[in-house]
Design an enzyme around this catalytic site. Structure first.
Site, PDB file in Angstrom:
ATOM      1  N   TYR A 166       0.859  -1.185   0.000  1.00 34.85           N
ATOM      2  CA  TYR A 166       0.000   0.000   0.000  1.00 34.85           C
ATOM      3  C   TYR A 166       0.888   1.225   0.000  1.00 34.85           C
ATOM      4  O   TYR A 166       1.827   1.314   0.785  1.00 34.85           O
ATOM      5  CB  TYR A 166      -0.869  -0.020   1.274  1.00 34.85           C
ATOM      6  CG  TYR A 166      -1.754   1.186   1.433  1.00 34.85           C
ATOM      7  CD1 TYR A 166      -2.716   1.503   0.484  1.00 34.85           C
ATOM      8  CD2 TYR A 166      -1.664   1.997   2.566  1.00 34.85           C
ATOM      9  CE1 TYR A 166      -3.547   2.598   0.642  1.00 34.85           C
ATOM     10  CE2 TYR A 166      -2.492   3.098   2.732  1.00 34.85           C
ATOM     11  CZ  TYR A 166      -3.439   3.392   1.764  1.00 34.85           C
ATOM     12  OH  TYR A 166      -4.257   4.486   1.924  1.00 34.85           O
ATOM     13  N   ASP A 268       9.390   3.531  -0.273  1.00 30.87           N
ATOM     14  CA  ASP A 268       8.299   4.040   0.546  1.00 30.87           C
ATOM     15  C   ASP A 268       8.630   3.661   1.983  1.00 30.87           C
ATOM     16  O   ASP A 268       8.401   2.528   2.413  1.00 30.87           O
ATOM     17  CB  ASP A 268       6.972   3.421   0.086  1.00 30.87           C
ATOM     18  CG  ASP A 268       5.814   3.859   0.964  1.00 30.87           C
ATOM     19  OD1 ASP A 268       6.058   4.456   2.034  1.00 30.87           O
ATOM     20  OD2 ASP A 268       4.656   3.598   0.588  1.00 30.87           O
ATOM     21  N   LYS A 296       4.092   9.442   8.788  1.00 31.61           N
ATOM     22  CA  LYS A 296       3.863   8.804  10.099  1.00 31.61           C
ATOM     23  C   LYS A 296       4.849   9.258  11.179  1.00 31.61           C
ATOM     24  O   LYS A 296       4.705  10.329  11.731  1.00 31.61           O
ATOM     25  CB  LYS A 296       3.863   7.288   9.958  1.00 31.61           C
ATOM     26  CG  LYS A 296       2.703   6.756   9.082  1.00 31.61           C
ATOM     27  CD  LYS A 296       2.479   5.287   9.296  1.00 31.61           C
ATOM     28  CE  LYS A 296       1.613   4.661   8.229  1.00 31.61           C
ATOM     29  NZ  LYS A 296       0.190   4.748   8.438  1.00 31.61           N
TER      30      LYS A 296
HETATM   31  C1  LIG Z   1       3.770   2.019   3.317  1.00 30.20           C
HETATM   32  C2  LIG Z   1       2.742   3.105   3.308  1.00 30.20           C
HETATM   33  N1  LIG Z   1       2.813   4.065   2.389  1.00 30.20           N
HETATM   34  C3  LIG Z   1       1.916   5.074   2.348  1.00 30.20           C
HETATM   35  C4  LIG Z   1       0.889   5.119   3.256  1.00 30.20           C
HETATM   36  C5  LIG Z   1      -0.106   6.238   3.185  1.00 30.20           C
HETATM   37  O1  LIG Z   1       0.111   7.101   4.245  1.00 30.20           O
HETATM   38  P1  LIG Z   1      -1.064   8.072   4.731  1.00 30.20           P
HETATM   39  O2  LIG Z   1      -2.099   7.228   5.377  1.00 30.20           O
HETATM   40  O3  LIG Z   1      -0.360   9.004   5.680  1.00 30.20           O
HETATM   41  O4  LIG Z   1      -1.559   8.787   3.538  1.00 30.20           O
HETATM   42  C6  LIG Z   1       0.772   4.139   4.242  1.00 30.20           C
HETATM   43  C7  LIG Z   1      -0.311   4.180   5.232  1.00 30.20           C
HETATM   44  O5  LIG Z   1      -0.526   3.280   5.999  1.00 30.20           O
HETATM   45  C8  LIG Z   1       1.730   3.093   4.261  1.00 30.20           C
HETATM   46  O6  LIG Z   1       1.655   2.117   5.159  1.00 30.20           O
END
Ligand SMILES: Cc1ncc(COP(=O)(O)O)c(C=O)c1O
Length: 458
Positions: A166, A268, A296
């Site tokens: 994700y 990511d 985060k």
């Molecule tokens: C690996 C990863 N990338 C991107 C995101 C998206 O982040 P946000 O919820 O702050 O938009 C998440 C959210 O859980 C994530 O786990």
């Protein structure tokens, strides 16, 4: 290596135990269940985000303090959810609260840059070994910009992503996140499946999906798209599918492959960044990609995001040819919290504490797994870890398909009924430690897990 004898999970017994645990949990959350009905009169589904609602019911929070969370029914938990891993600083950390309070008294928003930028930029450059940074408000925005930067610089349209990861909820990458096993297609050509209705097929046509931990399949994707691939985005350790570590050489191999084909590699690190080590996955796995996406943990609990990249990738942004923009980018509250989190709380010493508690968690959980002959194993690093209910190591999303979600749900219920708050219970989630978590907290988690193990095997 000696073959370990395990006893398969008895799913009928698990169903019975789920009924018992749900019956025990429901009366503890009467206020949450009632309040949700009130909220649902004007708020769709009664929750702010679809992922705040997971069975058996949404739990509404009153407040948090350090490693503790208190729901509106007055239940107290040790919090291993930590806001999907964002709160490694713990709740209401005095240093973060003071920083936000000071900033709030001086004005909460200007849409003009402030003098926190250099300190935060330098700190991130030191941690993640990339020279230039920009800020945004979420992980979604960070990966959206990463994809666009790679496309802008190469003039190519195709992005490669990993099956089962994700990267946020924008239309460029919300594909094959938890794809339906009946629709995923062959492993060497996974179908690019939208995770939500409303994402145009034209966007899917620009995304090639590959399995994690497989350089042969990565090479196939490049060779079938010569001159079309802008870049590859990857969670260096997959954290939305249990927790899957990269095999030695995999990340470096991807970087080499990307560069061989004139494409870029983006990590990511929304979940791994500033949690698994001071320098996140870049430090742990020793590979510096072309782009790092953060969010985060770096914001100390505020809505945050950051994109680090090479000077080459940032050239069009610096030259004013590419607008990387946002009204709230670099918001003074976020910047104040981020600066305090990065420079005063998540210091190098904090990671030694995570490692010590992590070692205790792993040792205790492994002992329980051995004693009860569970077909499971423990994995993780730094502030992140997970029990995976599979006999053999899960190397990619498809390996995790066989993990029955009833097992993880029951494990979640056992923790929740015994004072430990965990992230929503699907096989996708990990635990997170904060700087306030102690070995005693780890022991509580282990003791609850031992009760679960006894119940499912007795
Ligand atoms: C690996 C990863 N990338 C991107 C995101 C998206 O982040 P946000 O919820 O702050 O938009 C998440 C959210 O859980 C994530 O786990």
């Amino acid at each position: 290596m000696a073959v370990r004898e395990t006893v398969a999970f008895d799913l009928e017994k698990i169903d019975r135990l789920i009924e018992e645990e749900e019956a025990e949990l429901e009366p503890k959350h009467r206020a949450s269940i009632e309040y949700r009905k009130t909220a649902a009169r004007y708020v769709a589904g009664g929750v702010a985000s679809s992922w705040q609602d997971s069975p058996p019911h949404a739990i509404f929070v009153d407040h948090g303090q350090g490693n503790r969370l208190f729901d509106i029914d007055g239940n107290e938990y040790i919090d291993f959810h930590l806001g999907y891993g964002a709160m490694v600083v713990g709740h209401a950390h005095p240093k973060i609260a003071e920083a936000i309070e000071r900033a709030a008294r001086r004005g909460t928003h200007f849409a003009q840059p402030t003098r926190d930028l250099d300190v935060i930029g330098e700190n991130l450059a030191d941690r993640f070994r990339l020279p230039l940074w920009r800020f945004c408000n979420s992980g979604t925005e960070a990966t959206l910009e990463a994809g666009r930067l790679m496309r802008a610089t190469t003039g190519r349209d195709v992005l490669i992503k990993i099956e089962g990861t994700y990267h946020g909820h924008h239309d460029s990458l919300m594909f094959s996140v938890v794809p339906d096993p009946g629709k995923i297609g062959p492993r060497e050509h996974p179908v690019t499946l939208p995770q939500a209705p409303g994402i145009p097929q034209a966007f899917a046509d620009l995304v090639r999906v590959i399995p994690f931990n497989d350089l042969v399949e990565a090479r196939r994707a490049f060779e079938e798209n010569v001159g079309r691939v802008a870049g590859l985005i990857i969670e260096p350790a997959m954290m939305n599918c249990g927790l899957i570590m990269p095999e030695p050489g995999y990340l470096q191999g991807l970087k080499d492959l990307c560069h061989e084909h004139g494409a870029y590699l983006a990590f990511d690190e929304v979940k791994t960044g500033a949690t698994i080590a001071y320098g996140g996955a870049v430090e742990v796995f020793g590979v510096v990609p072309d782009i790092v996406c953060l969010a985060k943990a770096i914001g100390g609990g505020t809505p945050c995001g950051a994109i680090g990249a090479t000077e080459e990738l940032y050239r069009p942004v610096v030259a004013g040819e590419y607008d990387m923009a946002g009204t709230f980018n670099g918001n003074p509250l976020t910047m104040a919290a981020s600066r305090a989190a990065l420079t005063e709380v998540l210091t190098k010493d904090a990671y030694a504490t995570f490692d010590a508690v992590d070692a205790k968690m792993k040792e205790g959980l492994r002992a329980v797994i051995e004693e009860h002959h569970l077909p499971a194993y423990v994995t993780g690093v730094g502030a992140k870890g997970s029990v995976i209910y599979a006999e053999k190591p899960v190397r990619e999303y498809r390996d995790s398909i066989g993990v029955d979600e009833r097992i993880t749900y029951l494990a979640w219920l056992f923790q929740q009924n015994r004072g430990v708050f965990k992230s929503p219970w699907t096989k996708q989630e990990t635990w997170t430690l904060s700087v306030w978590h102690t070995e005693a907290d780890a022991q509580r988690y282990i003791d609850n897990f031992a009760e679960f193990a006894t119940a499912v095997t007795s």
